[in-house]
Design an enzyme around this catalytic site. Structure first.
Site, PDB file in Angstrom:
ATOM      1  N   ASP A  35      -8.001  -5.069  -0.367  1.00  0.00           N
ATOM      2  CA  ASP A  35      -8.462  -5.898  -1.492  1.00  0.00           C
ATOM      3  C   ASP A  35      -8.122  -7.368  -1.346  1.00  0.00           C
ATOM      4  O   ASP A  35      -8.569  -8.182  -2.151  1.00  0.00           O
ATOM      5  CB  ASP A  35      -7.839  -5.356  -2.789  1.00  0.00           C
ATOM      6  CG  ASP A  35      -8.355  -3.967  -3.107  1.00  0.00           C
ATOM      7  OD1 ASP A  35      -7.544  -3.052  -3.293  1.00  0.00           O
ATOM      8  OD2 ASP A  35      -9.590  -3.789  -3.112  1.00  0.00           O
ATOM      9  N   HIS A  88       0.857  -1.193   0.000  1.00  0.00           N
ATOM     10  CA  HIS A  88       0.000   0.000   0.000  1.00  0.00           C
ATOM     11  C   HIS A  88       0.888   1.236   0.000  1.00  0.00           C
ATOM     12  O   HIS A  88       1.945   1.249   0.602  1.00  0.00           O
ATOM     13  CB  HIS A  88      -0.891   0.017   1.262  1.00  0.00           C
ATOM     14  CG  HIS A  88      -2.049   0.936   1.130  1.00  0.00           C
ATOM     15  ND1 HIS A  88      -1.954   2.278   1.369  1.00  0.00           N
ATOM     16  CD2 HIS A  88      -3.326   0.717   0.737  1.00  0.00           C
ATOM     17  CE1 HIS A  88      -3.117   2.847   1.169  1.00  0.00           C
ATOM     18  NE2 HIS A  88      -3.972   1.933   0.783  1.00  0.00           N
TER      19      HIS A  88
END
Ligand code: SDX
Length: 428
Positions: free
Chosen positions: A364, A307
């Site tokens: 996700d 991320h």
């Protein structure tokens, strides 16, 4: 005396103000740097650059903290409904009972989509990607709401467009799902709350009665809450910069949907399931695929991992992982790819490559497993991310407008050819 930063260029020193946010974040304000020094800053990908000041969402990537309007994501995911969180993001406060009832009522008045929209919708090839359909249909809503194009809308007029968009996007998403099955659309039932109505339009058929499972409503509320906002991510920054040109709300959100489509952003939830399926079909050898993810000569990346901001666990991933176990147990589903996902996480979190780069599962990594358990096809996953992110996009667009921010227009450093003379084509 407020803090300042000093920038020394040659024999000159420039004093730049430092601003501090309510959570202690600090920024050097360079808004006058070019005027004072003739220099701009360069930060490709904006890894170090704040684009705005916002009071909507705070996240701390090092500590794995996420808060909407000061409320922790853990509290909201556990206690609130999605429509309650949408109200909180857009208006800044948790709604009182009557405020929530009015909000829900207002939205339910706008769930019908103009029948002529079906002419666009029917024109899409049956296998066209749902995100392309969604971006086009949301942009097309401006054509059916021409009053939204009027410059200088009043607060009440803007609020009406917000109600319409929240309502119609859930209807349009259910249409897209029905198209993927070749089934007729199911009309909204205004007696239902937002999430129940969405699930009804999605999974009911015209041929028989349908009762929405409370268990599914609860997990869908949670998933949509977890996706509702995430400060200045790629798609939200897109919504803000498109809106900064005074483009209408539908066009701004349509642009955000397109940005979210990318597999490095919202499209990752689809890419994760495709990756897990590939590993399963390849015999489930997680070590082989971890090695591929680490190999610089191999384009394979561990989708759902890493991320830009979280250099610790994505707090949303933790909540979704638990919800995954719960919903699969409640629905009596044993999904082999969940075990593969857990094995990948276990191996990666011990592997120096991932540990050194602070790569953890993100929002996700597990969400697609739940969507699949609820009956959604893989290509619908990112559309569901967009439905969850809609109130966040709206809140951010509204804040940018309220703050009367200037049109977004970054600078650059030119590296191309200089001073060339035109040559006639015969001389080239
Ligand atoms: C979302 O911004 C947001 O808030 C987004 C989001 C939201 O709610 O809006 O949280 C939603 O988009 C989540 C992210 C979903 N994307 C993925 O899961 C795709 C896989 N992840 C990556 O591609 C990557 O981690 C990004 C795009 C998410 C972040 O990329 P960065 O910050 O630009 O980091 P990077 O690409 O520079 O990577 C740093 C290093 C590199 O190695 P080195 O060059 O240092 O040797 O880590 C490696 C990368 O190669 N790396 C990975 C990896 N992610 C980063 N290696 C293998 N697998 C991965 N998934």
């Amino acid at each position: 005396m407020s803090e300042t930063a000093q920038l020394k260029i040659g024999d000159k020193t420039f004093e730049l103000p430092v601003i501090e946010g309510t959570e202690g974040e600090k920024a050097i304000d360079i808004s006058k740097l070019r005027d004072q020094s003739g220099y701009v800053t360069l930060d490709i990908g904006y890894k170090n650059t704040g684009a705005t000041k916002s009071a909507i969402t705070f996240l701390d990537g090092e500590k794995g903290i996420l808060k909407y309007r000061g409320y922790s994501i853990e509290q909201l995911a556990e206690n609130a409904s999605f429509i309650e969180v949408a109200y909180l993001l857009i208006y800044g406060e948790l709604p009182k009972e009557q405020e929530l009832a009015d909000f829900q009522y207002q939205i339910s008045r706008h769930t019908l989509v103009h029948e002529d929209m079906k002419k666009f919708f029917d024109g899409f090839p049956s296998k066209s990607h749902p995100m392309g359909q969604l971006s086009s249909l949301i942009g097309a809503l401006a054509a059916f709401n021409p009053e939204s194009l009027k410059p200088g809308l009043s607060a009440g007029e803007v609020n009406l467009e917000i109600m319409k968009l929240l309502a119609k996007m859930s209807t349009v998403v259910s249409w897209i799902y029905k198209k993927s099955l070749g089934h007729p659309v199911v009309y909204p039932q205004n007696k239902y709350d937002y999430v129940t109505n969405f699930l009804y339009m999605t999974f009911a058929e015209r041929t028989e009665d349908y009762k929405v499972d409370r268990v599914v409503v609860d997990v869908m509320n949670k998933l949509l809450i977890l996706h509702a906002d995430h400060e200045q991510n790629c798609s939200t920054s897109t919504v803000r910069i498109v809106g900064s040109s005074d483009a209408n709300l539908y066009a701004s959100i349509s642009a955000g949907i397109s940005a979210l489509w990318g597999p490095l952003h919202g499209g990752a939830n689809q890419a994760v399931i495709e990756m897990l399926e590939k590993i399963k079909n390849d015999g489930g050898d997680t070590d082989k695929w971890i090695a591929k993810a680490k190999d610089k000569n191999d384009p394979f990346r561990l989708m759902g991992f890493g991320h830009r901001v979280y250099k610790n666990f994505d707090p949303r991933a933790k909540i979704i992982k638990k919800a995954c176990d719960d919903i699969l147990e409640k629905l009596g589903i044993n999904d082999e790819v969940l075990e593969i996902a857990k094995k990948l996480e276990e191996v990666a979190l011990k592997d120096p490559y991932f540990v050194e780069r602070k790569l953890y599962p993100n929002v996700d990594f597990y969400s697609g497993i739940i969507y699949r358990a609820l009956g959604f096809p893989t290509e619908m996953f990112t559309v569901l991310f967009a439905l969850g992110r809609l109130p966040g996009w709206i809140a951010q667009w509204k804040e940018m407008k309220a703050n009367k921010e200037p049109i977004g227009r970054p600078r650059q450093i030119y590296t191309g050819d200089t001073d060339r003379e035109y040559k006639d084509i015969k001389e080239r």
